[in-house]
Write a protein that holds these residues in place. Structure first.
Motif, PDB file in Angstrom:
ATOM      1  N   HIS A 127       1.120  -1.650  -0.068  1.00  0.00           N
ATOM      2  CA  HIS A 127      -0.277   0.251  -0.311  1.00  0.00           C
ATOM      3  C   HIS A 127       1.274   1.177   0.048  1.00  0.00           C
ATOM      4  CE1 HIS A 127      -2.773   2.919   1.883  1.00  0.00           C
ATOM      5  NE2 HIS A 127      -3.489   2.739   0.929  1.00  0.00           N
ATOM      6  N   GLU A 128       0.482   1.690  -1.006  1.00  0.00           N
ATOM      7  CA  GLU A 128       0.737   3.719  -0.981  1.00  0.00           C
ATOM      8  C   GLU A 128       0.234   4.889  -0.973  1.00  0.00           C
ATOM      9  OE1 GLU A 128       3.548   3.820  -4.641  1.00  0.00           O
ATOM     10  OE2 GLU A 128       3.911   2.175  -4.620  1.00  0.00           O
ATOM     11  N   TYR A 129       0.279   5.170   0.158  1.00  0.00           N
ATOM     12  CA  TYR A 129      -0.059   6.555   0.662  1.00  0.00           C
ATOM     13  C   TYR A 129       0.851   7.519  -0.009  1.00  0.00           C
ATOM     14  CZ  TYR A 129      -2.031  10.498   2.157  1.00  0.00           C
ATOM     15  OH  TYR A 129      -3.419  11.927   2.610  1.00  0.00           O
ATOM     16  N   GLN A 130       0.239   7.953  -1.273  1.00  0.00           N
ATOM     17  CA  GLN A 130       0.980   8.988  -2.398  1.00  0.00           C
ATOM     18  C   GLN A 130       0.225  10.183  -1.150  1.00  0.00           C
ATOM     19  OE1 GLN A 130       0.065   7.812  -6.177  1.00  0.00           O
ATOM     20  NE2 GLN A 130       0.936   6.132  -5.455  1.00  0.00           N
ATOM     21  N   ALA A 131       1.081  10.555  -0.413  1.00  0.00           N
ATOM     22  CA  ALA A 131       0.401  12.378  -0.031  1.00  0.00           C
ATOM     23  C   ALA A 131       0.984  13.681  -0.805  1.00  0.00           C
ATOM     24  CB  ALA A 131       1.352  12.489   1.233  1.00  0.00           C
ATOM     25  N   ASN A 132       1.840  13.761  -1.802  1.00  0.00           N
ATOM     26  CA  ASN A 132       2.097  14.528  -2.668  1.00  0.00           C
ATOM     27  C   ASN A 132       0.779  15.303  -3.569  1.00  0.00           C
ATOM     28  OD1 ASN A 132       2.819  11.817  -4.070  1.00  0.00           O
ATOM     29  ND2 ASN A 132       3.084  13.104  -5.569  1.00  0.00           N
ATOM     30  N   GLU A 133      -0.666  14.008  -3.826  1.00  0.00           N
ATOM     31  CA  GLU A 133      -1.786  13.434  -4.401  1.00  0.00           C
ATOM     32  C   GLU A 133      -2.496  14.569  -3.881  1.00  0.00           C
ATOM     33  OE1 GLU A 133      -1.733  13.255  -7.262  1.00  0.00           O
ATOM     34  OE2 GLU A 133       0.129  12.219  -8.166  1.00  0.00           O
ATOM     35  N   HIS A 134      -2.414  14.918  -2.364  1.00  0.00           N
ATOM     36  CA  HIS A 134      -3.317  14.856  -1.354  1.00  0.00           C
ATOM     37  C   HIS A 134      -3.258  16.466  -1.259  1.00  0.00           C
ATOM     38  CE1 HIS A 134      -5.255  10.865  -2.130  1.00  0.00           C
ATOM     39  NE2 HIS A 134      -3.948  10.811  -1.455  1.00  0.00           N
ATOM     40  N   GLY A 136      -3.026  19.677   1.307  1.00  0.00           N
ATOM     41  CA  GLY A 136      -2.277  19.615   2.322  1.00  0.00           C
ATOM     42  C   GLY A 136      -1.644  18.835   3.206  1.00  0.00           C
ATOM     43  N   ARG A 137      -1.491  17.800   2.569  1.00  0.00           N
ATOM     44  CA  ARG A 137      -1.028  16.202   3.040  1.00  0.00           C
ATOM     45  C   ARG A 137       0.611  16.023   3.677  1.00  0.00           C
ATOM     46  NH1 ARG A 137      -4.284  13.663   6.813  1.00  0.00           N
ATOM     47  NH2 ARG A 137      -6.920  13.759   5.835  1.00  0.00           N
ATOM     48  N   CYS A 138       1.349  16.943   2.683  1.00  0.00           N
ATOM     49  CA  CYS A 138       2.334  16.890   2.595  1.00  0.00           C
ATOM     50  C   CYS A 138       3.214  17.889   2.102  1.00  0.00           C
ATOM     51  CB  CYS A 138       3.029  16.070   1.551  1.00  0.00           C
ATOM     52  SG  CYS A 138       4.838  15.869   1.462  1.00  0.00           S
ATOM     53  N   ARG A 139       3.998  18.301   3.201  1.00  0.00           N
ATOM     54  CA  ARG A 139       5.257  19.456   3.386  1.00  0.00           C
ATOM     55  C   ARG A 139       5.866  19.317   1.642  1.00  0.00           C
ATOM     56  NH1 ARG A 139       5.914  17.782   8.575  1.00  0.00           N
ATOM     57  NH2 ARG A 139       7.758  16.755   7.787  1.00  0.00           N
ATOM     58  N   PHE A 140       6.364  18.859   0.882  1.00  0.00           N
ATOM     59  CA  PHE A 140       7.180  18.689  -0.294  1.00  0.00           C
ATOM     60  C   PHE A 140       6.009  18.597  -1.277  1.00  0.00           C
ATOM     61  CE2 PHE A 140       9.587  17.157   3.521  1.00  0.00           C
ATOM     62  CZ  PHE A 140      10.575  18.333   3.312  1.00  0.00           C
ATOM     63  N   PRO A 141       6.678  18.650  -2.668  1.00  0.00           N
ATOM     64  CA  PRO A 141       5.980  18.590  -3.594  1.00  0.00           C
ATOM     65  C   PRO A 141       6.336  16.839  -4.728  1.00  0.00           C
ATOM     66  CG  PRO A 141       7.951  19.821  -4.113  1.00  0.00           C
ATOM     67  CD  PRO A 141       8.119  19.351  -2.845  1.00  0.00           C
ATOM     68  N   ALA A 142       7.453  16.160  -4.178  1.00  0.00           N
ATOM     69  CA  ALA A 142       7.838  15.863  -5.119  1.00  0.00           C
ATOM     70  C   ALA A 142       6.770  13.864  -4.655  1.00  0.00           C
ATOM     71  CB  ALA A 142       8.942  15.158  -5.309  1.00  0.00           C
ATOM     72  N   TYR A 143       6.327  13.094  -4.707  1.00  0.00           N
ATOM     73  CA  TYR A 143       6.496  11.812  -4.801  1.00  0.00           C
ATOM     74  C   TYR A 143       7.335  11.077  -4.499  1.00  0.00           C
ATOM     75  CZ  TYR A 143       5.746   6.819  -5.901  1.00  0.00           C
ATOM     76  OH  TYR A 143       5.275   5.456  -5.508  1.00  0.00           O
ATOM     77  N   MET A 144       8.893  10.596  -4.187  1.00  0.00           N
ATOM     78  CA  MET A 144       9.343  10.969  -3.593  1.00  0.00           C
ATOM     79  C   MET A 144       9.419  11.060  -2.273  1.00  0.00           C
ATOM     80  SD  MET A 144      10.412   7.650  -5.195  1.00  0.00           S
ATOM     81  CE  MET A 144      11.642   6.932  -3.862  1.00  0.00           C
ATOM     82  N   GLN A 145       9.648  12.240  -1.933  1.00  0.00           N
ATOM     83  CA  GLN A 145      10.254  13.372  -0.610  1.00  0.00           C
ATOM     84  C   GLN A 145       8.105  12.682   0.434  1.00  0.00           C
ATOM     85  OE1 GLN A 145      10.608  16.697  -2.904  1.00  0.00           O
ATOM     86  NE2 GLN A 145      11.996  16.862  -1.338  1.00  0.00           N
ATOM     87  N   CYS A 146       7.294  11.769  -0.047  1.00  0.00           N
ATOM     88  CA  CYS A 146       6.405  12.084   0.404  1.00  0.00           C
ATOM     89  C   CYS A 146       5.251  10.552   0.411  1.00  0.00           C
ATOM     90  CB  CYS A 146       4.315  12.831  -0.448  1.00  0.00           C
ATOM     91  SG  CYS A 146       5.435  15.007  -0.177  1.00  0.00           S
ATOM     92  N   GLY A 182      10.041  14.056   3.682  1.00  0.00           N
ATOM     93  CA  GLY A 182      11.349  14.581   2.539  1.00  0.00           C
ATOM     94  C   GLY A 182      12.203  12.593   2.388  1.00  0.00           C
ATOM     95  N   ARG A 183      11.382  12.024   2.429  1.00  0.00           N
ATOM     96  CA  ARG A 183      11.824  10.785   1.749  1.00  0.00           C
ATOM     97  C   ARG A 183      10.612   9.293   1.996  1.00  0.00           C
ATOM     98  NH1 ARG A 183      14.188   6.977   5.123  1.00  0.00           N
ATOM     99  NH2 ARG A 183      12.793   7.014   7.801  1.00  0.00           N
ATOM    100  N   HIS A 184      11.040   8.621   1.419  1.00  0.00           N
ATOM    101  CA  HIS A 184      10.086   6.769   1.358  1.00  0.00           C
ATOM    102  C   HIS A 184      10.746   6.352   2.451  1.00  0.00           C
ATOM    103  CE1 HIS A 184       9.840   3.433  -0.352  1.00  0.00           C
ATOM    104  NE2 HIS A 184       8.768   3.294  -0.361  1.00  0.00           N
ATOM    105  N   ARG A 185       9.478   6.077   2.564  1.00  0.00           N
ATOM    106  CA  ARG A 185       9.461   5.738   4.551  1.00  0.00           C
ATOM    107  C   ARG A 185       8.235   4.353   4.515  1.00  0.00           C
ATOM    108  NH1 ARG A 185       6.535  10.029   5.610  1.00  0.00           N
ATOM    109  NH2 ARG A 185       5.884   9.995   3.763  1.00  0.00           N
ATOM    110  N   THR A 206      12.291  -2.495   3.695  1.00  0.00           N
ATOM    111  CA  THR A 206      12.080  -0.618   4.699  1.00  0.00           C
ATOM    112  C   THR A 206      13.077  -0.001   4.214  1.00  0.00           C
ATOM    113  OG1 THR A 206      11.403  -0.093   6.576  1.00  0.00           O
ATOM    114  CG2 THR A 206      13.443  -1.998   6.814  1.00  0.00           C
ATOM    115  N   THR A 207      13.046   1.502   4.503  1.00  0.00           N
ATOM    116  CA  THR A 207      14.029   2.360   4.400  1.00  0.00           C
ATOM    117  C   THR A 207      14.496   2.746   5.840  1.00  0.00           C
ATOM    118  OG1 THR A 207      12.131   4.194   4.253  1.00  0.00           O
ATOM    119  CG2 THR A 207      12.784   2.608   2.005  1.00  0.00           C
ATOM    120  N   GLY A 208      13.976   2.085   6.493  1.00  0.00           N
ATOM    121  CA  GLY A 208      14.405   2.428   7.550  1.00  0.00           C
ATOM    122  C   GLY A 208      13.956   3.190   8.782  1.00  0.00           C
ATOM    123  N   TRP A 209      14.275   3.762   9.605  1.00  0.00           N
ATOM    124  CA  TRP A 209      14.290   5.067  10.762  1.00  0.00           C
ATOM    125  C   TRP A 209      14.917   5.065  11.908  1.00  0.00           C
ATOM    126  CZ3 TRP A 209      10.501   1.506   9.820  1.00  0.00           C
ATOM    127  CH2 TRP A 209      10.306   0.455  11.706  1.00  0.00           C
TER     128      TRP A 209
END
Length: 403
Positions: A127-134, A136-146, A182-185, A206-209
């Protein structure tokens, strides 16, 4: 899923040294050209019916084959056998682009299936939540950052004709989608599910944290202070369950045992403990199968060229006696993959390698003989763009080695 590119390559730097050298199999492509199984857009019900995931197959209760591996409005290829697969235009699991991240209904791909009887089918969902498509849901404009990823589980009781909602969380980062943007998570791209004794297993990336990031992302009312979590290394983790139909039963390997349980960060206190990543995988594992005779596990995956274990971009394989200790990778098929720069590829990309034996005695195709097929996607490009002209192809393999 079609844009699994640059940031996934950060996993390369995080892969630990091999714990031991596992016994080897020798896998090679048999002579001959690839055979097209499915071609988009010509074979699709809609223009979006493109190959866009590793294929997963099972035998239904009547002995027919159901195969998934297309886009996020999930349709199946069905037929009496692998030589006669055709798309069924019924959507078995739709993606609705829901802006609420707690609904887990933005973009979903059926990424693995498991069935004991061909009627009740469990599916792992990428499941991908693509916040850039919604808005107010992401502080960044790009898919990978959101991009925020979660592995879910959905269930069908009609042989995979429909999968019920809501899905349940199997693996999630211990924070919500608006944290650490700001990164894929998150967790993503589960492998197929395989059986070994009384347990079933799969791998997920996982990309980790950082421990600070994970705990800071929890709701303040839970009373956890920053710094009380543990760092999660980027890489591939191994999950196990004795009851795969129960999404709450999956546990990830922590380096000593299968103890790590993940929860929904929108509905309960997540478990911030890290899973132990398994070498030598730099990115998602396309498939795992047990090779018979001999019993060794064979994993197929793709990688971008680097200065270390992967001298060329393409498909690689590794072998293992126990799913934890894997051999060094060996090249199977060279060529630019989705992890490479499409602008520089100069031609089609290849992606999503899966070893699948049509003659497997397993209902879930997690076992293989010595002459299986390699299924993978071929993606046409125009300049720097990956197009919708994609084909699912297969090539015969030969496997030699310990028996």
């Amino acid at each position: 899923m079609r844009r699994l590119i640059a940031l996934l390559l950060a996993l390369l730097a995080a892969v630990p040294a091999l714990a031991q050298e596992a016994p080897r199999l020798r896998v090679a492509l048999a002579p001959g050209a690839p055979e097209t199984v499915y071609a988009a857009p010509a074979d699709g019900c809609t223009p979006d019916d493109v190959p866009d995931a590793p294929v997963r197959a099972f035998r239904d209760a009547g002995g027919g084959v159901t195969l998934f591996g297309l886009h996020y409005d999930n349709r199946a290829l069905k037929g009496p056998d692998f030589a006669h697969l055709k798309i069924d235009c019924h959507v078995v699991y739709a993606s609705h682009g829901d802006a609420d991240p707690a609904a887990y209904d933005d973009r979903s791909w059926i990424a693995a299936t498991w069935t004991a009887d061909g009627r009740t089918v469990s599916a792992l969902i990428h499941h991908e939540y693509q916040a850039n498509e919604h808005p107010g849901r992401c502080r960044f404009p790009a898919y990978m950052q959101c991009w925020f990823n979660t592995v879910l589980e959905a269930r069908s009781t009609d042989g995979g004709a429909d999968f019920a909602r809501p899905p349940a969380v199997v693996a999630s980062a211990p924070f919500r989608q608006d944290h650490d943007q700001g990164r894929h998570r998150g967790f993503f791209n589960p492998s197929n599910i395989v059986a070994d004794g009384r347990y079933e297993y799969f791998m997920a990336s996982t990309t980790g944290w950082s421990g600070n990031a994970g705990v800071a992302g929890l709701a303040p009312e839970r009373g956890l202070a920053p710094g009380t979590g543990a760092d999660q290394q980027a890489g591939v983790c191994l999950f196990r369950s004795a009851t795969p139909a129960d999404p709450r039963s999956w546990r990830a390997w922590d380096g000593r045992g299968f103890t790590v349980a993940y929860a929904d960060p929108y509905r309960g206190a997540p478990h911030p403990a890290p899973c132990a990543v398994v070498a030598p995988f730099p990115a998602p594992v396309g498939s795992i199968v047990r090779v018979e005779p001999g019993g060794l596990w064979l994993a197929a995956f793709q990688a971008k060229a680097d200065a270390g274990a992967f001298p060329l971009s393409g498909f690689y394989y590794a072998t293992s006696p126990d799913l934890l200790h894997w051999s060094a990778p060996r090249l199977l098929l060279a060529g630019p993959t989705l992890y490479d720069d499409a602008c520089r590829a100069g031609g089609p990309l290849v992606s999503y390698p899966v070893v699948l034996d049509p003659a497997s005695p397993s209902r879930n195709f997690d076992r293989t003989g010595r002459a299986p097929d390699l299924y993978y996607d071929v993606l046409e490009t125009e300049g720097c763009t990956v197009t919708g002209r994609r084909s699912l192809v297969r090539r015969r393999l030969t496997i030699e080695g310990p028996r």
